[in-house]
Design an enzyme around this catalytic site. Structure first.
Site, PDB file in Angstrom:
ATOM      1  N   LYS A  13       0.825  -1.215   0.000  1.00 30.10           N
ATOM      2  CA  LYS A  13       0.000   0.000   0.000  1.00 30.10           C
ATOM      3  C   LYS A  13       0.856   1.261   0.000  1.00 30.10           C
ATOM      4  O   LYS A  13       0.580   2.195  -0.738  1.00 30.10           O
ATOM      5  CB  LYS A  13      -0.885   0.057   1.258  1.00 30.10           C
ATOM      6  CG  LYS A  13      -2.017  -0.918   1.294  1.00 30.10           C
ATOM      7  CD  LYS A  13      -2.984  -0.606   2.441  1.00 30.10           C
ATOM      8  CE  LYS A  13      -2.355  -0.628   3.825  1.00 30.10           C
ATOM      9  NZ  LYS A  13      -1.938  -1.955   4.293  1.00 30.10           N
ATOM     10  N   ARG A  88      -9.830   0.302   8.590  1.00 32.33           N
ATOM     11  CA  ARG A  88      -9.369  -1.066   8.784  1.00 32.33           C
ATOM     12  C   ARG A  88     -10.422  -1.909   9.490  1.00 32.33           C
ATOM     13  O   ARG A  88     -10.193  -3.094   9.723  1.00 32.33           O
ATOM     14  CB  ARG A  88      -8.110  -1.054   9.654  1.00 32.33           C
ATOM     15  CG  ARG A  88      -6.820  -1.238   8.901  1.00 32.33           C
ATOM     16  CD  ARG A  88      -5.702  -1.079   9.921  1.00 32.33           C
ATOM     17  NE  ARG A  88      -4.510  -1.784   9.570  1.00 32.33           N
ATOM     18  CZ  ARG A  88      -3.458  -1.197   8.983  1.00 32.33           C
ATOM     19  NH1 ARG A  88      -3.491   0.049   8.622  1.00 32.33           N
ATOM     20  NH2 ARG A  88      -2.374  -1.900   8.752  1.00 32.33           N
ATOM     21  N   ARG A 127      11.598  -5.697   4.098  1.00 29.86           N
ATOM     22  CA  ARG A 127      11.084  -4.320   4.056  1.00 29.86           C
ATOM     23  C   ARG A 127      11.848  -3.382   4.981  1.00 29.86           C
ATOM     24  O   ARG A 127      12.175  -3.726   6.099  1.00 29.86           O
ATOM     25  CB  ARG A 127       9.605  -4.332   4.453  1.00 29.86           C
ATOM     26  CG  ARG A 127       9.027  -2.929   4.559  1.00 29.86           C
ATOM     27  CD  ARG A 127       7.586  -2.952   4.294  1.00 29.86           C
ATOM     28  NE  ARG A 127       6.827  -3.260   5.503  1.00 29.86           N
ATOM     29  CZ  ARG A 127       5.523  -3.057   5.591  1.00 29.86           C
ATOM     30  NH1 ARG A 127       4.853  -2.588   4.561  1.00 29.86           N
ATOM     31  NH2 ARG A 127       4.891  -3.368   6.698  1.00 29.86           N
ATOM     32  N   ARG A 160      11.282  -1.790  10.677  1.00 25.31           N
ATOM     33  CA  ARG A 160      10.272  -1.553  11.705  1.00 25.31           C
ATOM     34  C   ARG A 160      10.212  -2.689  12.710  1.00 25.31           C
ATOM     35  O   ARG A 160      10.272  -3.848  12.341  1.00 25.31           O
ATOM     36  CB  ARG A 160       8.889  -1.408  11.049  1.00 25.31           C
ATOM     37  CG  ARG A 160       8.608  -0.013  10.584  1.00 25.31           C
ATOM     38  CD  ARG A 160       7.442   0.032   9.635  1.00 25.31           C
ATOM     39  NE  ARG A 160       6.264  -0.710  10.083  1.00 25.31           N
ATOM     40  CZ  ARG A 160       5.134  -0.753   9.384  1.00 25.31           C
ATOM     41  NH1 ARG A 160       5.039  -0.114   8.230  1.00 25.31           N
ATOM     42  NH2 ARG A 160       4.108  -1.427   9.827  1.00 25.31           N
ATOM     43  N   ARG A 171      -0.353  -9.680  12.502  1.00 29.08           N
ATOM     44  CA  ARG A 171      -0.978  -8.605  11.720  1.00 29.08           C
ATOM     45  C   ARG A 171      -1.811  -9.184  10.575  1.00 29.08           C
ATOM     46  O   ARG A 171      -2.880  -8.662  10.252  1.00 29.08           O
ATOM     47  CB  ARG A 171       0.083  -7.649  11.198  1.00 29.08           C
ATOM     48  CG  ARG A 171       0.616  -6.738  12.309  1.00 29.08           C
ATOM     49  CD  ARG A 171       1.953  -6.131  11.973  1.00 29.08           C
ATOM     50  NE  ARG A 171       1.892  -5.257  10.816  1.00 29.08           N
ATOM     51  CZ  ARG A 171       2.929  -4.974  10.039  1.00 29.08           C
ATOM     52  NH1 ARG A 171       4.103  -5.535  10.262  1.00 29.08           N
ATOM     53  NH2 ARG A 171       2.791  -4.153   9.035  1.00 29.08           N
TER      54      ARG A 171
HETATM   55  P1  ADP Z   1       0.817  -2.166   7.421  1.00 27.30           P
HETATM   56  O1  ADP Z   1      -0.208  -1.727   6.412  1.00 27.30           O
HETATM   57  O2  ADP Z   1       2.043  -2.676   6.796  1.00 27.30           O
HETATM   58  O3  ADP Z   1       0.256  -3.043   8.485  1.00 27.30           O
HETATM   59  P2  ADP Z   1       0.706   0.412   8.701  1.00 27.30           P
HETATM   60  O4  ADP Z   1       1.866   1.322   8.729  1.00 27.30           O
HETATM   61  O5  ADP Z   1      -0.473   0.776   7.870  1.00 27.30           O
HETATM   62  O6  ADP Z   1       1.323  -0.964   8.255  1.00 27.30           O
HETATM   63  O7  ADP Z   1       0.167   0.168  10.185  1.00 27.30           O
HETATM   64  C1  ADP Z   1       1.023  -0.207  11.237  1.00 27.30           C
HETATM   65  C2  ADP Z   1       0.209  -0.495  12.486  1.00 27.30           C
HETATM   66  O8  ADP Z   1      -0.472   0.700  12.902  1.00 27.30           O
HETATM   67  C3  ADP Z   1      -0.905  -1.516  12.308  1.00 27.30           C
HETATM   68  O9  ADP Z   1      -0.437  -2.839  12.462  1.00 27.30           O
HETATM   69  C4  ADP Z   1      -1.887  -1.102  13.418  1.00 27.30           C
HETATM   70  O10 ADP Z   1      -1.458  -1.576  14.672  1.00 27.30           O
HETATM   71  C5  ADP Z   1      -1.764   0.403  13.431  1.00 27.30           C
HETATM   72  N1  ADP Z   1      -2.782   1.026  12.551  1.00 27.30           N
HETATM   73  C6  ADP Z   1      -2.577   1.688  11.370  1.00 27.30           C
HETATM   74  N2  ADP Z   1      -3.746   2.114  10.834  1.00 27.30           N
HETATM   75  C7  ADP Z   1      -4.726   1.704  11.687  1.00 27.30           C
HETATM   76  C8  ADP Z   1      -6.152   1.788  11.699  1.00 27.30           C
HETATM   77  N3  ADP Z   1      -6.825   2.396  10.695  1.00 27.30           N
HETATM   78  N4  ADP Z   1      -6.815   1.242  12.741  1.00 27.30           N
HETATM   79  C9  ADP Z   1      -6.175   0.633  13.745  1.00 27.30           C
HETATM   80  N5  ADP Z   1      -4.844   0.489  13.789  1.00 27.30           N
HETATM   81  C10 ADP Z   1      -4.108   1.005  12.784  1.00 27.30           C
END
Ligand code: ADP
Ligand code: ZN
Length: 219
Positions: A13, A88, A127, A160, A171
């Site tokens: 993404k 999400r 990554r 990360r 995840r």
């Molecule tokens: P990825 O898409 O690779 O999981 P992100 O950077 O989008 O990584 O998100 C990292 C973490 O941040 C997620 O695993 C979650 O814990 C939190 N997070 C991000 N966006 C949301 C959301 N919309 N709702 C709840 N938690 C979120």
């Protein structure tokens, strides 16, 4: 244009968002980047979020929804934006509907990034991400020009904490339980544009550009 990118963690993404930002100048909003910036600065929000993020859990909707609403209320979002990592959960998607209605805005398309869990597990181990601007890299197939240094902003490129294999498994499980139902939610609204990111982001991006043209979203 108002766009949502929907895909599993590690589905690419961030990379696709960065390309769409370059091509169309779309404002890129990544809730993950906002959480990481807050964690880096040690804000109250960052400290709250960290306990969930480190376990591979979602940050509760009660925190995330308000944070997103603050961000889309900024003046740079008035003409549209691209959401990466939000919504999400179904409650987040419903809250977004309400926010957009208040602002007389509407979603133009939801890009569904298709990739297998197996491919995700292998990609996420390589990554890396810029801890300043959030640009993503991969040691195997998209390294920064200088090791450890971001091409875009010169910031430090890091691995990360939540990209550790055990956390990635958690995840993915969270994604299938909580986020996958959104595909159906947006399918029913006729908004889904599929993009195949199993082979390369070039293929996914060419499908996205073609679908935008087809839908009359770009001229
Ligand atoms: P990825 O898409 O690779 O999981 P992100 O950077 O989008 O990584 O998100 C990292 C973490 O941040 C997620 O695993 C979650 O814990 C939190 N997070 C991000 N966006 C949301 C959301 N919309 N709702 C709840 N938690 C979120
Ligand atoms: Zn950077």
């Amino acid at each position: 244009m108002l766009l949502i990118l929907l895909g599993a963690p590690g589905s690419g993404k961030g990379t696709i968002a960065s390309e769409l930002h370059k091509t169309y100048g779309l404002v890129h909003i990544s809730t993950g980047d906002i959480f990481r910036a807050n964690m880096k600065e040690g804000t109250a929000l960052g400290l709250q979020a960290k306990t969930y993020i480190d376990k591979g859990d979602l940050v509760p909707d009660s925190i995330t929804i308000g944070m997103l609403e603050d961000r889309i209320s900024q003046p740079d979002c008035a003409k549209g934006f691209m959401l990466d990592g939000f919504p999400r959960t179904i409650p987040q998607a419903e809250a977004l509907e309400g926010m957009l209605q208040t602002r007389s805005q509407k979603i133009d398309a939801v890009v569904r990034i298709d990739i297998s869990d197996e491919e995700i597990r292998s990609r996420v181990s390589g990554r890396r991400v810029c801890s300043s601007c959030g640009e993503s890299y991969n040691v195997d197939f998209r390294p920064p020009k200088t090791e450890g240094v971001c091409d875009v902003c010169g910031g430090p490129v890091i691995h990360r904490d939540d990209d550790k294999p055990e956390t990635v498994m958690a995840r993915l499980k969270t994604y299938h339980e909580k986020t996958q139902p959104l595909i159906d939610f947006y399918e029913k609204k006729g908004l889904i544009l599929p993009a195949d990111n199993e082979e390369s982001s070039k293929i996914a991006l060419s499908q996205i550009h073609a679908a935008f043209a087809d839908k009359g979203l770009i001229s």
